[in-house]
Scaffold this active site. Structure first.
Site, PDB file in Angstrom:
ATOM      1  N   HIS A  53       0.839  -1.205   0.000  1.00 22.23           N
ATOM      2  CA  HIS A  53       0.000   0.000   0.000  1.00 22.23           C
ATOM      3  C   HIS A  53       0.875   1.258   0.000  1.00 22.23           C
ATOM      4  O   HIS A  53       0.603   2.214  -0.728  1.00 22.23           O
ATOM      5  CB  HIS A  53      -0.888   0.057   1.255  1.00 22.23           C
ATOM      6  N   LYS A  71     -17.735  -5.486   8.073  1.00 22.94           N
ATOM      7  CA  LYS A  71     -16.508  -6.283   8.048  1.00 22.94           C
ATOM      8  C   LYS A  71     -15.853  -6.242   9.425  1.00 22.94           C
ATOM      9  O   LYS A  71     -15.699  -5.170  10.001  1.00 22.94           O
ATOM     10  CB  LYS A  71     -15.560  -5.667   7.005  1.00 22.94           C
ATOM     11  N   ARG A 114      -2.109  -6.385  -8.381  1.00 20.64           N
ATOM     12  CA  ARG A 114      -0.985  -7.285  -8.100  1.00 20.64           C
ATOM     13  C   ARG A 114      -0.874  -8.384  -9.141  1.00 20.64           C
ATOM     14  O   ARG A 114       0.187  -8.628  -9.680  1.00 20.64           O
ATOM     15  CB  ARG A 114      -1.168  -7.925  -6.711  1.00 20.64           C
ATOM     16  N   SER A 134      -3.107  -7.512   3.004  1.00 19.65           N
ATOM     17  CA  SER A 134      -3.381  -7.418   4.445  1.00 19.65           C
ATOM     18  C   SER A 134      -3.766  -8.789   4.986  1.00 19.65           C
ATOM     19  O   SER A 134      -3.443  -9.133   6.130  1.00 19.65           O
ATOM     20  CB  SER A 134      -4.518  -6.426   4.701  1.00 19.65           C
TER      21      SER A 134
HETATM   22  O1  PNS Z   1      -8.866  -2.674   0.182  1.00 18.34           O
HETATM   23  P1  PNS Z   1     -10.205  -3.167  -0.270  1.00 18.34           P
HETATM   24  O2  PNS Z   1     -10.978  -3.689   0.897  1.00 18.34           O
HETATM   25  O3  PNS Z   1     -10.090  -4.136  -1.407  1.00 18.34           O
HETATM   26  O4  PNS Z   1     -10.988  -1.875  -0.823  1.00 18.34           O
HETATM   27  C1  PNS Z   1     -12.270  -1.996  -1.390  1.00 18.34           C
HETATM   28  C2  PNS Z   1     -12.922  -0.616  -1.569  1.00 18.34           C
HETATM   29  C3  PNS Z   1     -12.822   0.165  -0.291  1.00 18.34           C
HETATM   30  C4  PNS Z   1     -12.213   0.134  -2.678  1.00 18.34           C
HETATM   31  C5  PNS Z   1     -14.397  -0.841  -1.983  1.00 18.34           C
HETATM   32  O5  PNS Z   1     -14.955  -1.831  -1.179  1.00 18.34           O
HETATM   33  C6  PNS Z   1     -15.223   0.431  -1.840  1.00 18.34           C
HETATM   34  O6  PNS Z   1     -15.030   1.388  -2.554  1.00 18.34           O
HETATM   35  N1  PNS Z   1     -16.172   0.409  -0.884  1.00 18.34           N
HETATM   36  C7  PNS Z   1     -17.039   1.523  -0.575  1.00 18.34           C
HETATM   37  C8  PNS Z   1     -18.487   1.189  -0.926  1.00 18.34           C
HETATM   38  C9  PNS Z   1     -18.704   1.307  -2.428  1.00 18.34           C
HETATM   39  O7  PNS Z   1     -18.540   2.351  -3.012  1.00 18.34           O
HETATM   40  N2  PNS Z   1     -19.086   0.179  -3.077  1.00 18.34           N
HETATM   41  C10 PNS Z   1     -19.283   0.153  -4.504  1.00 18.34           C
HETATM   42  C11 PNS Z   1     -18.022  -0.252  -5.247  1.00 18.34           C
HETATM   43  S1  PNS Z   1     -17.461  -1.869  -4.722  1.00 18.34           S
END
Ligand code: PNS
Length: 160
Positions: free
Chosen positions: A17, A41, A90, A128
């Site tokens: 990150h 979560k 990745r 993570s």
């Molecule tokens: O590090 P992650 O958990 O893979 O990140 C995922 C993230 C935070 C980018 C995604 O879950 C997100 O944008 N969540 C906020 C809710 C949202 O907008 N959902 C619609 C797109 S998935």
């Protein structure tokens, strides 16, 4: 003025990150690291802990700020006037999920674009989840996360 957000759970933040933060901060004018407050979560670190860990690691980057957000990313971006999303890729396994998020966010707001940075080869295996898996068994995580966080992570698993 290119204002971008690098969103994620960052539970915990890894060298992978931090590499994406450092590289994307050189591409955009302003970068907000957006830490997701995901109520559904079960996270290892609280939202406050995650924000403060990233703040500490990015304090020397003048165009980087760290904030938390709740709800839809597109809504938060409208609120802070950001139009770019940064995500790290990745491996091909990331691609399908990332493509879906990028396209759906663009459908929601056509002004929003997603920029993918390929993970540094050195960290292309790192997540993570991997950090937590190794830490939970007392494994060596020194190549995964910055030194100040190693004990904090072990502590969550009651490992000394
Ligand atoms: O590090 P992650 O958990 O893979 O990140 C995922 C993230 C935070 C980018 C995604 O879950 C997100 O944008 N969540 C906020 C809710 C949202 O907008 N959902 C619609 C797109 S998935």
């Amino acid at each position: 003025m290119r204002k971008a957000i690098y969103p994620g759970s960052f539970d915990p933040v890894t060298f992978g990150h931090l590499d994406i933060i450092e590289r994307s901060a050189q591409i955009v004018d302003e970068l907000v690291v957006g830490v997701l407050n995901n109520r559904s979560k079960n996270s290892l670190f609280s939202l406050e802990e995650r924000v403060s860990m990233i703040k500490e690691m990015t304090k020397d980057y003048p165009n980087v700020t760290v904030a938390s957000f709740e709800g839809l990313l597109v809504d938060y971006m409208r609120e802070i006037h950001a139009t770019l999303i940064i995500r790290g890729l990745r491996a091909v396994t990331d691609f399908e999920y990332e493509l879906q998020i990028a396209q759906s966010n663009h459908v929601q707001n056509s002004e929003i674009e997603t920029i993918f940075l390929t993970a540094n080869l050195q960290y292309s295996y790192l997540s993570s989840t991997i950090v937590k898996e190794f830490a939970s068994y007392g494994g060596d995580i020194s190549k995964f996360v910055p030194k100040p966080y190693i004990d904090k992570i072990y502590k969550k698993y009651n490992i000394k």
